[in-house]
Design a protein around this motif. Structure first.
Motif, PDB file in Angstrom:
ATOM      1  N   ALA A   7       9.471  -5.884   0.961  1.00 18.60           N
ATOM      2  CA  ALA A   7       8.514  -5.128   0.919  1.00 18.60           C
ATOM      3  C   ALA A   7       7.838  -4.944   2.364  1.00 18.60           C
ATOM      4  O   ALA A   7       7.543  -5.727   3.145  1.00 18.60           O
ATOM      5  CB  ALA A   7       7.318  -5.958  -0.024  1.00 18.60           C
ATOM      6  N   ILE A   8       7.435  -3.717   2.659  1.00 16.39           N
ATOM      7  CA  ILE A   8       6.922  -3.252   3.735  1.00 16.39           C
ATOM      8  C   ILE A   8       5.624  -2.964   3.492  1.00 16.39           C
ATOM      9  O   ILE A   8       5.344  -1.767   2.995  1.00 16.39           O
ATOM     10  CB  ILE A   8       7.917  -2.133   4.521  1.00 16.39           C
ATOM     11  CG1 ILE A   8       9.298  -2.487   4.507  1.00 16.39           C
ATOM     12  CG2 ILE A   8       7.226  -1.821   5.616  1.00 16.39           C
ATOM     13  CD1 ILE A   8      10.079  -1.411   5.028  1.00 16.39           C
ATOM     14  N   GLY A  11      -0.299  -4.162   1.250  1.00 14.17           N
ATOM     15  CA  GLY A  11      -1.790  -3.715   0.783  1.00 14.17           C
ATOM     16  C   GLY A  11      -1.927  -3.679  -0.827  1.00 14.17           C
ATOM     17  O   GLY A  11      -1.141  -4.106  -1.346  1.00 14.17           O
ATOM     18  N   TRP A  12      -2.797  -2.956  -1.304  1.00 16.23           N
ATOM     19  CA  TRP A  12      -2.867  -2.716  -2.693  1.00 16.23           C
ATOM     20  C   TRP A  12      -1.660  -2.387  -3.520  1.00 16.23           C
ATOM     21  O   TRP A  12      -1.012  -2.842  -4.344  1.00 16.23           O
ATOM     22  CB  TRP A  12      -3.834  -1.844  -3.124  1.00 16.23           C
ATOM     23  CG  TRP A  12      -4.339  -1.871  -4.614  1.00 16.23           C
ATOM     24  CD1 TRP A  12      -5.161  -2.625  -5.305  1.00 16.23           C
ATOM     25  CD2 TRP A  12      -3.528  -1.012  -5.416  1.00 16.23           C
ATOM     26  NE1 TRP A  12      -5.184  -2.155  -6.496  1.00 16.23           N
ATOM     27  CE2 TRP A  12      -4.384  -1.370  -6.801  1.00 16.23           C
ATOM     28  CE3 TRP A  12      -2.653  -0.004  -5.586  1.00 16.23           C
ATOM     29  CZ2 TRP A  12      -3.815  -0.710  -8.012  1.00 16.23           C
ATOM     30  CZ3 TRP A  12      -2.376   0.573  -6.745  1.00 16.23           C
ATOM     31  CH2 TRP A  12      -3.019   0.451  -7.940  1.00 16.23           C
ATOM     32  N   THR A  13      -0.985  -1.258  -2.895  1.00 19.03           N
ATOM     33  CA  THR A  13       0.324  -0.712  -3.593  1.00 19.03           C
ATOM     34  C   THR A  13       1.534  -1.718  -3.309  1.00 19.03           C
ATOM     35  O   THR A  13       2.200  -1.969  -4.001  1.00 19.03           O
ATOM     36  CB  THR A  13       0.716   0.603  -2.792  1.00 19.03           C
ATOM     37  OG1 THR A  13      -0.393   1.279  -2.975  1.00 19.03           O
ATOM     38  CG2 THR A  13       1.946   1.280  -3.217  1.00 19.03           C
ATOM     39  N   GLY A  14       1.665  -2.327  -2.010  1.00 18.93           N
ATOM     40  CA  GLY A  14       2.619  -3.271  -1.885  1.00 18.93           C
ATOM     41  C   GLY A  14       2.350  -4.421  -2.894  1.00 18.93           C
ATOM     42  O   GLY A  14       3.571  -4.938  -3.223  1.00 18.93           O
ATOM     43  N   ARG A  15       1.372  -5.072  -2.879  1.00 14.33           N
ATOM     44  CA  ARG A  15       1.161  -6.066  -3.899  1.00 14.33           C
ATOM     45  C   ARG A  15       1.618  -5.707  -5.191  1.00 14.33           C
ATOM     46  O   ARG A  15       2.233  -6.316  -6.015  1.00 14.33           O
ATOM     47  CB  ARG A  15      -0.405  -6.664  -3.749  1.00 14.33           C
ATOM     48  CG  ARG A  15      -0.667  -7.232  -2.574  1.00 14.33           C
ATOM     49  CD  ARG A  15      -2.256  -7.392  -2.374  1.00 14.33           C
ATOM     50  NE  ARG A  15      -2.660  -8.384  -3.267  1.00 14.33           N
ATOM     51  CZ  ARG A  15      -2.607  -9.648  -3.223  1.00 14.33           C
ATOM     52  NH1 ARG A  15      -2.622 -10.314  -1.732  1.00 14.33           N
ATOM     53  NH2 ARG A  15      -3.448 -10.539  -3.921  1.00 14.33           N
ATOM     54  N   THR A  38      12.604 -11.378  -1.379  1.00 10.59           N
ATOM     55  CA  THR A  38      13.228 -12.116  -0.230  1.00 10.59           C
ATOM     56  C   THR A  38      12.255 -11.875   1.090  1.00 10.59           C
ATOM     57  O   THR A  38      12.021 -13.121   1.728  1.00 10.59           O
ATOM     58  CB  THR A  38      14.630 -11.384   0.091  1.00 10.59           C
ATOM     59  OG1 THR A  38      14.659 -10.036   0.399  1.00 10.59           O
ATOM     60  CG2 THR A  38      15.650 -11.637  -1.065  1.00 10.59           C
ATOM     61  N   THR A  39      11.886 -10.682   1.444  1.00 16.13           N
ATOM     62  CA  THR A  39      11.252 -10.629   2.807  1.00 16.13           C
ATOM     63  C   THR A  39      10.018  -9.724   2.778  1.00 16.13           C
ATOM     64  O   THR A  39      10.166  -8.797   1.592  1.00 16.13           O
ATOM     65  CB  THR A  39      11.882 -10.068   3.533  1.00 16.13           C
ATOM     66  OG1 THR A  39      12.719  -8.898   3.558  1.00 16.13           O
ATOM     67  CG2 THR A  39      13.193 -10.960   4.101  1.00 16.13           C
ATOM     68  N   ALA A  40       9.072  -9.858   3.334  1.00 17.80           N
ATOM     69  CA  ALA A  40       7.953  -8.928   3.425  1.00 17.80           C
ATOM     70  C   ALA A  40       7.565  -9.065   4.871  1.00 17.80           C
ATOM     71  O   ALA A  40       7.754  -9.652   5.818  1.00 17.80           O
ATOM     72  CB  ALA A  40       6.783  -9.582   2.551  1.00 17.80           C
ATOM     73  N   THR A  41       6.899  -7.975   5.208  1.00 16.86           N
ATOM     74  CA  THR A  41       6.058  -7.536   6.453  1.00 16.86           C
ATOM     75  C   THR A  41       4.841  -6.930   6.182  1.00 16.86           C
ATOM     76  O   THR A  41       4.746  -6.220   5.364  1.00 16.86           O
ATOM     77  CB  THR A  41       7.258  -6.751   7.295  1.00 16.86           C
ATOM     78  OG1 THR A  41       6.460  -6.584   8.615  1.00 16.86           O
ATOM     79  CG2 THR A  41       7.409  -5.451   6.853  1.00 16.86           C
ATOM     80  N   ALA A  76      17.249  -3.764  -1.234  1.00 18.63           N
ATOM     81  CA  ALA A  76      16.453  -2.576  -1.017  1.00 18.63           C
ATOM     82  C   ALA A  76      15.062  -2.753  -0.632  1.00 18.63           C
ATOM     83  O   ALA A  76      14.564  -3.874  -0.835  1.00 18.63           O
ATOM     84  CB  ALA A  76      16.519  -2.097  -2.929  1.00 18.63           C
ATOM     85  N   ALA A  77      14.403  -1.656  -0.052  1.00 20.68           N
ATOM     86  CA  ALA A  77      13.087  -1.958   0.417  1.00 20.68           C
ATOM     87  C   ALA A  77      11.898  -1.175  -0.521  1.00 20.68           C
ATOM     88  O   ALA A  77      12.373  -0.043  -0.923  1.00 20.68           O
ATOM     89  CB  ALA A  77      13.114  -1.323   1.756  1.00 20.68           C
ATOM     90  N   SER A  78      10.867  -1.640  -0.551  1.00 27.47           N
ATOM     91  CA  SER A  78       9.772  -0.895  -1.168  1.00 27.47           C
ATOM     92  C   SER A  78       8.776  -0.583  -0.066  1.00 27.47           C
ATOM     93  O   SER A  78       8.214  -1.736   0.709  1.00 27.47           O
ATOM     94  CB  SER A  78       9.092  -2.113  -2.224  1.00 27.47           C
ATOM     95  OG  SER A  78       7.867  -1.339  -2.528  1.00 27.47           O
ATOM     96  N   ILE A  79       8.636   0.545   0.373  1.00 29.11           N
ATOM     97  CA  ILE A  79       7.825   1.283   1.303  1.00 29.11           C
ATOM     98  C   ILE A  79       6.598   1.174   0.754  1.00 29.11           C
ATOM     99  O   ILE A  79       6.360   2.214   0.139  1.00 29.11           O
ATOM    100  CB  ILE A  79       8.516   2.413   2.204  1.00 29.11           C
ATOM    101  CG1 ILE A  79       9.768   2.174   2.702  1.00 29.11           C
ATOM    102  CG2 ILE A  79       7.521   2.992   3.113  1.00 29.11           C
ATOM    103  CD1 ILE A  79      10.645   3.036   3.066  1.00 29.11           C
ATOM    104  N   ALA A  80       5.469   0.474   1.101  1.00 26.53           N
ATOM    105  CA  ALA A  80       4.097   0.778   0.668  1.00 26.53           C
ATOM    106  C   ALA A  80       3.173   0.727   1.929  1.00 26.53           C
ATOM    107  O   ALA A  80       2.003   0.704   1.651  1.00 26.53           O
ATOM    108  CB  ALA A  80       3.859  -0.509  -0.335  1.00 26.53           C
TER     109      ALA A  80
END
Length: 111
Positions: A7-8, A11-15, A38-41, A76-80
Motif C-alpha cells: 500500500a502506497i 490516508g483515508w483511501t489507503g486505509r 506485506t508492505t506499506a509506505t 501488486a500495489a495499491s496506490i492511494a
C-alpha cells in the motif's frame, strides 16, 4: 495462493483499500487468492509505523514507495497517494513490473 499487497499512502483511501484487501477471502472464498498485507509506505511517519504495523497488520514499512515496488514479496500495489502523485508512482510501478490499483485519476490533467 498468497498475493502480497503493498500500500502506497495510508490516508483515508489507503486505509480503506488495505481493509478491503484483508477481507477479500471473507467475501470471495472461492477466489483462490489470499491477499497478504506485506508492505506499506506513507510520507507521514506516524501513519507508516502505527497505522501500517499496529492497526492494519502490514508486515513491514518503507519510507520510500520505490523500495516497496522493489520488494519481491509485493505482487501488486495499491496506490492511494494524492492525485498529483498518481502519474509518477504509476509509471514507477510499471517500470518495476508491478500490477497496481488506482481508484482516482492518473493525473490532474490530460497531459
Amino acid at each position: 495462493m498468497p498475493l502480497g499487497i503493498g500500500a502506497i499512502s495510508l490516508g483515508w483511501t489507503g486505509r480503506l483499500h488495505s481493509r478491503a484487501y484483508a477481507n477479500v477471502t471473507e467475501h470471495f472464498p472461492n477466489l483462490g487468492v489470499s491477499p497478504r498485507l506485506t508492505t506499506a509506505t506513507d510520507p507521514s511517519p506516524p501513519h507508516a509505523r502505527e497505522d501500517a504495523l499496529d492497526i492494519l497488520g502490514f508486515d513491514r514499512v518503507y519510507e520510500d514507495y520505490r523500495d516497496l515496488l522493489a520488494d519481491p514479496e509485493v505482487d501488486a500495489a495499491s496506490i492511494a497517494s494524492p492525485n498529483f502523485l498518481h502519474h509518477e508512482i504509476a509509471l514507477a510501478a510499471i517500470e518495476a513490473g508491478k500490477p497496481f490499483w488506482i481508484d482516482k485519476p492518473m493525473g490532474v490533467n490530460a497531459a
